[in-house]
Scaffold this active site. Structure first.
Site, PDB file in Angstrom:
ATOM      1  N   ARG A 228       0.860  -1.184   0.000  1.00 17.95           N
ATOM      2  CA  ARG A 228       0.000   0.000   0.000  1.00 17.95           C
ATOM      3  C   ARG A 228       0.896   1.233   0.000  1.00 17.95           C
ATOM      4  O   ARG A 228       1.971   1.226   0.602  1.00 17.95           O
ATOM      5  CB  ARG A 228      -0.862   0.038   1.265  1.00 17.95           C
ATOM      6  CG  ARG A 228      -2.098  -0.824   1.207  1.00 17.95           C
ATOM      7  CD  ARG A 228      -3.161  -0.205   0.284  1.00 17.95           C
ATOM      8  NE  ARG A 228      -4.383  -0.981   0.290  1.00 17.95           N
ATOM      9  CZ  ARG A 228      -4.720  -1.902  -0.618  1.00 17.95           C
ATOM     10  NH1 ARG A 228      -3.928  -2.155  -1.624  1.00 17.95           N
ATOM     11  NH2 ARG A 228      -5.866  -2.540  -0.533  1.00 17.95           N
ATOM     12  N   HIS A 276      -0.628   0.691  -9.742  1.00 19.93           N
ATOM     13  CA  HIS A 276      -1.402  -0.158  -8.814  1.00 19.93           C
ATOM     14  C   HIS A 276      -2.109  -1.279  -9.591  1.00 19.93           C
ATOM     15  O   HIS A 276      -3.310  -1.501  -9.431  1.00 19.93           O
ATOM     16  CB  HIS A 276      -2.430   0.680  -8.019  1.00 19.93           C
ATOM     17  CG  HIS A 276      -2.933  -0.029  -6.784  1.00 19.93           C
ATOM     18  ND1 HIS A 276      -3.267   0.599  -5.627  1.00 19.93           N
ATOM     19  CD2 HIS A 276      -3.160  -1.344  -6.526  1.00 19.93           C
ATOM     20  CE1 HIS A 276      -3.683  -0.272  -4.719  1.00 19.93           C
ATOM     21  NE2 HIS A 276      -3.623  -1.473  -5.254  1.00 19.93           N
TER      22      HIS A 276
HETATM   23  C1  OXD Z   1      -6.506  -5.006  -3.222  1.00 18.75           C
HETATM   24  C2  OXD Z   1      -5.972  -4.017  -4.161  1.00 18.75           C
HETATM   25  O1  OXD Z   1      -6.547  -4.752  -2.011  1.00 18.75           O
HETATM   26  O2  OXD Z   1      -6.301  -4.099  -5.361  1.00 18.75           O
HETATM   27  O3  OXD Z   1      -6.924  -6.075  -3.676  1.00 18.75           O
HETATM   28  O4  OXD Z   1      -5.196  -3.150  -3.783  1.00 18.75           O
END
Ligand code: OXD
Length: 313
Positions: A228, A276
């Site tokens: 993250r 991402h």
């Molecule tokens: C998840 C994301 O948490 O795509 O799956 O970040």
């Protein structure tokens, strides 16, 4: 017994279409068209607006539509009901593809070869280390971390992992909790696959980068983060790259997403940016997973992937 889809930041229509197609008999609604809030017993969510779930008087369970649940806990009024998150073989496999791809990109100095090609320069760079020369350290040994570790080991890398609580994983050197410094000291390439929790927010900062190994094949250590964005301090990453404390960084997640056009990360020569998408998943498979959790819950069975409210993952 209605299911509410409460999604922001993603398009809701494909989710609604998919879940209705996979479960034609079910009453599935999409926020903000909730109808009578008392009908809703389960909510499947991605970044639900704070307060929406708290206004559902008969809500009995929440399912995160992603692997991460930090977006669920961002709601300060989150009802105290069981929570599940997505664990899907396809999602896991794709995350490991990203990890192995970018570890190999670093090992084989592919960015350098890209630049040489642009200059029409035939230059076989030496020394050319092999996988066995690179010590990879994975922070976060959940399903994703363990799968990536296994696949990196198959490629011949020296792999170890760190997790907050001790884990015994066959064939993997593991470190836990306070052994973080020892783990970092043996790590040339750090792969972050941690959940974002109050304990891990900002953990990837200058003080951590300074503890990574400096006697590896590339001199300075490399960072890869697909966990993250909140785990990393981007100003520290940039400063560490500029000061030679880090050699390179490959980032799939960012403090602000989408990464703002003004971010220096875009054009920094030491940085590789992916949007991402490290674990873009088969959406029907995720839909089937969500419906299976709902069926289990309705039959009084525990979720396959329950979230610990205390640990927040
Ligand atoms: C998840 C994301 O948490 O795509 O799956 O970040």
């Amino acid at each position: 017994m209605s299911l509410l889809l409460c999604i922001t930041g993603w398009e809701v229509a494909p989710w609604l279409e998919r879940l209705r197609r996979l479960a034609p008999g079910r009453d599935i609604r999409a926020w903000p068209d909730i109808g009578d809030p008392a009908d809703i017993t389960i909510a499947a969510v991605w970044k639900q607006p704070p307060g929406v779930l708290a206004a559902l008087p008969n809500l009995r369970a929440i399912i995160s539509l992603g692997a991460g649940v930090d977006h669920v806990f961002a709601d300060p009024t989150l009802p105290d009901v069981p929570i599940a998150r997505v664990v899907d073989a396809d999602l896991t496999a794709r995350m490991s593809e990203w990890v192995v791809l970018h570890a190999l990109m670093h090992l084989r100095q592919q960015r350098l070869y890209d630049a040489l090609q642009r200059r029409r320069e035939w230059n076989d760079i030496r020394p050319a280390p092999g996988a066995a020369d690179l010590r990879i350290g994975i922070m976060g040994l959940g399903v994703l971390g363990q799968d990536a570790a296994r696949k990196l080991k198959m490629m011949g890398f020296q792999v170890a992992g760190w997790s907050r609580t001790a884990k015994q994983i066959e064939g993997l050197e593991t470190y836990a909790g306070e052994a973080l410094d020892a783990f970092l000291a043996r790590t040339d390439l750090l792969v972050s696959l941690m959940p974002l929790t109050p304990q891990t927010r900002g953990i990837l900062d200058m003080s951590l980068f300074r503890k990574l190994a400096r006697d590896g094949v590339f001199g300075a250590p490399i960072l890869m983060n697909a966990g993250r964005g909140g785990l990393q301090v981007e100003a520290d990453i940039l400063a560490a790259l500029d000061q030679g404390i880090l050699k390179a960084a490959t980032l799939d997640v960012f403090e602000t997403e989408p990464l703002p056009a003004s971010s220096p990360l875009w054009l920094h020569p030491g940085v590789t940016v992916t949007p991402h998408n490290s674990a873009i998943s088969d959406e029907d498979a995720v839909g089937r997973f969500v419906l299976r959790q709902i069926e289990r819950f309705e039959r009084g069975l525990p979720f396959e992937t329950p979230v610990d409210r205390h640990r927040r993952y």
